[in-house]
Design a protein around this motif. Structure first.
Motif: not given
Lengths: 112, 116
Positions: B83-99, B105-116
């Protein structure tokens, strides 16, 4: 362990006024700091960064101040606009770590 | 130029199931980062991939795993959902590990995971 915390979870500011968002960090070895802005339903967006060899950096309407003595970071937004309403996160990193550590965030609300 | 894209936008699962989230980085970026953002909380670092390899991992159990493909896109897999895995999962990218060194970091809009 590492932690980056914010002093205030919420902040309301009248449109046109200046706002200051504060952040405390605990890792004295951190040498790179970033402020991100996250609007509702969107991913965080980069605002401004600063390295530990600087104590101030200015962008467009934003200024970041770094006080390494007390491990404190602040984001100043001048002449706030409704579009500034968002959650603001500070993040810290240490060179070579490649893992930004984010704080909890401060929700800034601009009152029209 | 397309930004970081994530899919699905929303995902509903039940406890014990497995979830797979996907991320496509900005063209030219080779590093992909995954963060978990629970409601009302900050971003917790999960994983960093660069050039197809896992480079760093946050303080999460092994049931959180992922991979990066030759085209630099990435998958995050969460097994035995809780249940506690429910969250917004954000992915980000950058040039070769320069973050951490010089870039953002350039973020995406995220994937919202809901665990019932």
């Amino acid at each position: 362990g590492e932690s980056v915390g914010l002093h205030l979870p919420t902040l309301s500011v009248q449109e046109g006024d200046n706002s200051i968002i504060n952040c405390a960090y605990s890792n004295s070895a951190s040498d790179y700091f970033i402020w991100y802005k996250q609007e509702s339903g969107k991913g965080p967006q980069f605002i401004i960064d600063i390295r530990s060899n600087m104590d101030k950096r200015q962008g467009q309407r934003v200024t970041v101040l770094l006080n390494k003595t007390v491990k404190h970071l602040s984001l100043q937004i001048a002449a706030t606009q409704p579009g500034d309403s968002a959650v603001y996160f500070c993040a810290e990193n240490m060179s070579g770590n490649e893992k930004l550590t984010f704080g909890t965030g401060t929700r800034l609300t601009i009152i029209p | 130029e397309a930004g970081v894209t994530q899919s699905p936008t929303h995902l509903i699962k039940t406890r014990g199931q497995q979830a797979t989230l996907r991320c496509s980085p900005i063209s030219g970026h080779t590093s992909v980062y995954w963060y978990q953002q629970a409601l009302g909380l900050g971003l917790q670092f999960l994983l960093w991939y660069d050039e197809g390899e896992e480079r760093n991992r946050g303080n999460f159990p092994p049931r959180f795993s992922g991979r990066q493909f030759p085209n630099y896109s990435s998958e995050l897999n969460v097994n035995a959902l809780e249940l506690e895995d429910s969250a917004l999962y954000l992915c980000a990218s950058s040039l070769a590990g320069t973050s951490g060194a010089s870039g953002e970091l350039f973020f995406g809009e995220g994937s919202r995971l809901t665990v019932l």
